[in-house]
Write a protein that holds these residues in place. Structure first.
Motif, PDB file in Angstrom:
ATOM      1  N   MET A   1      13.146   6.949  -3.650  1.00 21.65           N
ATOM      2  CA  MET A   1      13.728   6.314  -2.465  1.00 21.65           C
ATOM      3  C   MET A   1      12.650   5.970  -1.439  1.00 21.65           C
ATOM      4  O   MET A   1      12.654   4.887  -0.846  1.00 21.65           O
ATOM      5  N   ALA A   2      11.727   6.894  -1.227  1.00 20.11           N
ATOM      6  CA  ALA A   2      10.653   6.644  -0.254  1.00 20.11           C
ATOM      7  C   ALA A   2       9.852   5.400  -0.656  1.00 20.11           C
ATOM      8  O   ALA A   2       9.482   4.571   0.184  1.00 20.11           O
ATOM      9  N   ARG A   3       9.636   5.252  -1.945  1.00 23.73           N
ATOM     10  CA  ARG A   3       8.882   4.102  -2.436  1.00 23.73           C
ATOM     11  C   ARG A   3       9.660   2.804  -2.178  1.00 23.73           C
ATOM     12  O   ARG A   3       9.094   1.809  -1.736  1.00 23.73           O
TER      13      ARG A   3
ATOM     14  N   MET B   1       8.293  -0.159   0.290  1.00 29.82           N
ATOM     15  CA  MET B   1       8.090  -1.485  -0.310  1.00 29.82           C
ATOM     16  C   MET B   1       8.960  -2.555   0.347  1.00 29.82           C
ATOM     17  O   MET B   1       8.496  -3.654   0.626  1.00 29.82           O
ATOM     18  N   SER B   2      10.233  -2.229   0.630  1.00 28.34           N
ATOM     19  CA  SER B   2      11.199  -3.303   0.911  1.00 28.34           C
ATOM     20  C   SER B   2      11.816  -3.300   2.308  1.00 28.34           C
ATOM     21  O   SER B   2      12.779  -4.019   2.534  1.00 28.34           O
ATOM     22  N   HIS B   3      11.258  -2.530   3.256  1.00 29.98           N
ATOM     23  CA  HIS B   3      11.934  -2.493   4.563  1.00 29.98           C
ATOM     24  C   HIS B   3      11.724  -3.757   5.384  1.00 29.98           C
ATOM     25  O   HIS B   3      12.339  -3.924   6.431  1.00 29.98           O
ATOM     26  N   HIS B   4      10.859  -4.676   4.921  1.00 33.76           N
ATOM     27  CA  HIS B   4      10.720  -5.962   5.617  1.00 33.76           C
ATOM     28  C   HIS B   4      11.342  -7.116   4.832  1.00 33.76           C
ATOM     29  O   HIS B   4      11.143  -8.281   5.169  1.00 33.76           O
ATOM     30  N   GLU B   5      12.068  -6.789   3.776  1.00 30.32           N
ATOM     31  CA  GLU B   5      12.818  -7.839   3.069  1.00 30.32           C
ATOM     32  C   GLU B   5      14.007  -8.239   3.933  1.00 30.32           C
ATOM     33  O   GLU B   5      14.486  -7.456   4.749  1.00 30.32           O
ATOM     34  N   LYS B   6      14.479  -9.478   3.732  1.00 21.49           N
ATOM     35  CA  LYS B   6      15.646  -9.938   4.498  1.00 21.49           C
ATOM     36  C   LYS B   6      16.754 -10.362   3.543  1.00 21.49           C
ATOM     37  O   LYS B   6      16.486 -10.853   2.441  1.00 21.49           O
TER      38      LYS B   6
ATOM     39  N   ALA C   1      18.609   1.606   0.358  1.00 24.35           N
ATOM     40  CA  ALA C   1      17.947   2.455   1.364  1.00 24.35           C
ATOM     41  C   ALA C   1      17.014   1.620   2.243  1.00 24.35           C
ATOM     42  O   ALA C   1      16.864   1.888   3.445  1.00 24.35           O
ATOM     43  N   ALA C   2      16.400   0.582   1.666  1.00 23.62           N
ATOM     44  CA  ALA C   2      15.500  -0.283   2.437  1.00 23.62           C
ATOM     45  C   ALA C   2      16.306  -1.173   3.387  1.00 23.62           C
ATOM     46  O   ALA C   2      15.894  -1.439   4.516  1.00 23.62           O
ATOM     47  N   ARG C   3      17.491  -1.601   2.947  1.00 20.00           N
ATOM     48  CA  ARG C   3      18.344  -2.430   3.815  1.00 20.00           C
ATOM     49  C   ARG C   3      18.807  -1.628   5.029  1.00 20.00           C
ATOM     50  O   ARG C   3      18.876  -2.153   6.135  1.00 20.00           O
ATOM     51  N   VAL C   4      19.127  -0.360   4.787  1.00 21.83           N
ATOM     52  CA  VAL C   4      19.569   0.508   5.890  1.00 21.83           C
ATOM     53  C   VAL C   4      18.408   0.718   6.862  1.00 21.83           C
ATOM     54  O   VAL C   4      18.546   0.571   8.078  1.00 21.83           O
ATOM     55  N   THR C   5      17.242   1.049   6.308  1.00 17.79           N
ATOM     56  CA  THR C   5      16.076   1.322   7.163  1.00 17.79           C
ATOM     57  C   THR C   5      15.677   0.082   7.958  1.00 17.79           C
ATOM     58  O   THR C   5      15.257   0.184   9.116  1.00 17.79           O
ATOM     59  N   ALA C   6      15.830  -1.091   7.349  1.00 16.40           N
ATOM     60  CA  ALA C   6      15.453  -2.341   8.030  1.00 16.40           C
ATOM     61  C   ALA C   6      16.226  -2.479   9.341  1.00 16.40           C
ATOM     62  O   ALA C   6      15.644  -2.754  10.398  1.00 16.40           O
ATOM     63  N   LEU C   7      17.532  -2.240   9.293  1.00 12.25           N
ATOM     64  CA  LEU C   7      18.326  -2.394  10.518  1.00 12.25           C
ATOM     65  C   LEU C   7      17.944  -1.326  11.546  1.00 12.25           C
ATOM     66  O   LEU C   7      17.749  -1.610  12.717  1.00 12.25           O
TER      67      LEU C   7
ATOM     68  N   ILE D   1       0.845  -1.206   0.000  1.00  7.01           N
ATOM     69  CA  ILE D   1       0.000   0.000   0.000  1.00  7.01           C
ATOM     70  C   ILE D   1       0.879   1.255   0.000  1.00  7.01           C
ATOM     71  O   ILE D   1       0.652   2.201  -0.757  1.00  7.01           O
ATOM     72  N   GLY D   2       1.925   1.239   0.821  1.00  8.25           N
ATOM     73  CA  GLY D   2       2.859   2.377   0.877  1.00  8.25           C
ATOM     74  C   GLY D   2       3.528   2.592  -0.465  1.00  8.25           C
ATOM     75  O   GLY D   2       3.621   3.718  -0.958  1.00  8.25           O
ATOM     76  N   ALA D   3       3.985   1.494  -1.074  1.00 11.28           N
ATOM     77  CA  ALA D   3       4.678   1.601  -2.362  1.00 11.28           C
ATOM     78  C   ALA D   3       3.730   2.116  -3.438  1.00 11.28           C
ATOM     79  O   ALA D   3       4.106   2.931  -4.287  1.00 11.28           O
ATOM     80  N   GLU D   4       2.486   1.697  -3.378  1.00 11.52           N
ATOM     81  CA  GLU D   4       1.507   2.133  -4.378  1.00 11.52           C
ATOM     82  C   GLU D   4       1.201   3.630  -4.215  1.00 11.52           C
ATOM     83  O   GLU D   4       1.149   4.381  -5.184  1.00 11.52           O
ATOM     84  N   THR D   5       1.034   4.065  -2.964  1.00 17.47           N
ATOM     85  CA  THR D   5       0.759   5.482  -2.692  1.00 17.47           C
ATOM     86  C   THR D   5       1.899   6.363  -3.195  1.00 17.47           C
ATOM     87  O   THR D   5       1.686   7.355  -3.901  1.00 17.47           O
ATOM     88  N   LEU D   6       3.122   5.984  -2.842  1.00 15.67           N
ATOM     89  CA  LEU D   6       4.282   6.783  -3.252  1.00 15.67           C
ATOM     90  C   LEU D   6       4.526   6.644  -4.750  1.00 15.67           C
ATOM     91  O   LEU D   6       4.984   7.577  -5.402  1.00 15.67           O
TER      92      LEU D   6
END
Ligand code: FE2
Ligand code: FE2
Length: 347
Positions: free
Chosen positions: A243-245, A249-254, A272-278, A223-228
């Motif tokens: 980047m926000a998208r 989208m990917s901050h819960h990827e591992k 950017a998603a890998r950084v945010t995940a940690l 939903i977040g990725a679609e909105t952005l």
């Protein structure tokens, strides 16, 4: 860009139109100022290029009308196209509300450069407003403790600054420069913005989620990725939206591919998603929840290290370890006073 052009000389109008179309812009052409004003009011153009002398409504008058139009929710960048170059003409044009001038007959390269300025200005104006509104929206559905978003953005900046100092991140495919650092600081608070689309019954449920409910909760990434993504379609050059998208989208990827929503692994997960995940997980570990107490820095660090190469990018874990003192300092300085009634189970 969507551009309205106005000129009473049909040949000049056609030449300008052709040149803009060739550069990939969307163009609406008007033969006088009044018609151009209607196009600006009824359309979505962000740039107006207008001749000075026109019947019915001349260029400066058109500028004044556009600036006075209170129903315009966006800023329209105005370029006056003119053979007039005297100081008093320039002053008159600027006073009327023009942003820039282009001499007639126009030079295609100069036109491109002037439009580059228009793009930067309109984007700047839009960007800060947009980030502010979206961050407020994200905050309104944030189920984590008070300063979670503030801490996450600070952790992200620390990690990105460290990556920027490493040779590996000084070129493609994962360039980390000052822009990246600034953008991740601005956009990481939007990571859970998709929670605006999760029903309260699930988002605010204090018991453990059922399998089906958890699947709905996981969809906050999409939903977040679609909105952005919708905003990005409107402003395709807005790097911060891209980047926000990626983060939403990917901050819960591992790192090992066991995350969601796409099951991406390794370098396929946007940096950017890998950084945010940690940053997000460290903060969750250090914060109290209804179902757990806050962990110490040492315990959180142990868990993060255990996740290196599984949950997290090993380079980012190394960046975390190199800055652990600063992480701890931020966690302490921005610690929340926990009101357990406000606590909810987060995805
Ligand atoms: Fe999330
Ligand atoms: Fe979060």
């Amino acid at each position: 860009m969507k551009i309205v052009i106005a000129d009473d000389d049909p040949i000049a109008l056609e030449l300008l139109k052709e040149s803009l179309l060739a550069d990939g812009h969307e163009v609406e052409a008007a033969e006088n100022g009044r018609h151009a004003l209607e196009m600006i009011q009824n359309g979505k153009a962000r740039v107006l290029i207008s001749d000075w002398e026109m019947p019915e409504m001349n260029g400066p008058e058109l500028c004044r009308r556009v600036r006075a139009a209170s129903d315009l929710s966006r800023y329209v960048f105005i370029i006056l196209l003119t053979g007039r170059t005297s100081k008093s003409d320039v002053i008159e044009g600027l006073r009327a509300g023009a942003d820039d001038f282009l001499s007639k007959p126009f030079d295609p390269v100069e036109l491109q450069v002037r439009l580059g300025v228009a793009d930067r200005i309109t984007l700047l104006e839009t960007r800060d407003l947009m980030i502010f509104c979206m961050a407020k929206l994200a905050e309104s559905r944030d189920t984590d403790t008070g300063s979670h978003l503030e801490r996450v953005r600070m952790y992200c900046r620390l990690l990105a600054e460290h990556l920027m100092s490493l040779a590996k991140f000084q070129g493609a495919p994962h360039m980390v420069d000052r822009d990246f650092v600034k953008m991740i600081y601005q956009t990481s608070p939007l990571h859970d913005i998709g929670k605006v689309g999760i029903p309260d019954a699930i988002l605010l449920k204090s018991d453990r989620l059922t399998y089906a409910e958890y699947e709905v909760m996981k969809s906050h990434t999409l939903i977040g990725a679609e909105t952005l993504g919708a905003a990005l379609r409107e402003f395709p050059n807005a790097k911060f939206l891209a980047m926000a998208r990626e983060i939403a989208m990917s901050h819960h990827e591992k790192w090992d591919g066991s995350g969601y929503p796409q099951g991406l692994a390794g370098d396929d997960i946007p940096l950017a998603a890998r950084v945010t995940a940690l940053a997000d997980v460290y903060d969750a570990l250090r914060s109290e929840r209804v179902y757990k107490s806050a962990l110490s820095h040492e315990k959180a660090k142990e868990i993060i290290m255990g996740g290196s190469g599984r949950h997290f990018d090993p380079d980012i874990v190394a960046a975390f370890l190199a800055n652990e003192g600063r992480f701890e300092a931020i966690a302490t300085a921005l610690a929340d006073r926990v009101d357990v009634n406000m606590e909810r189970m987060a995805a």
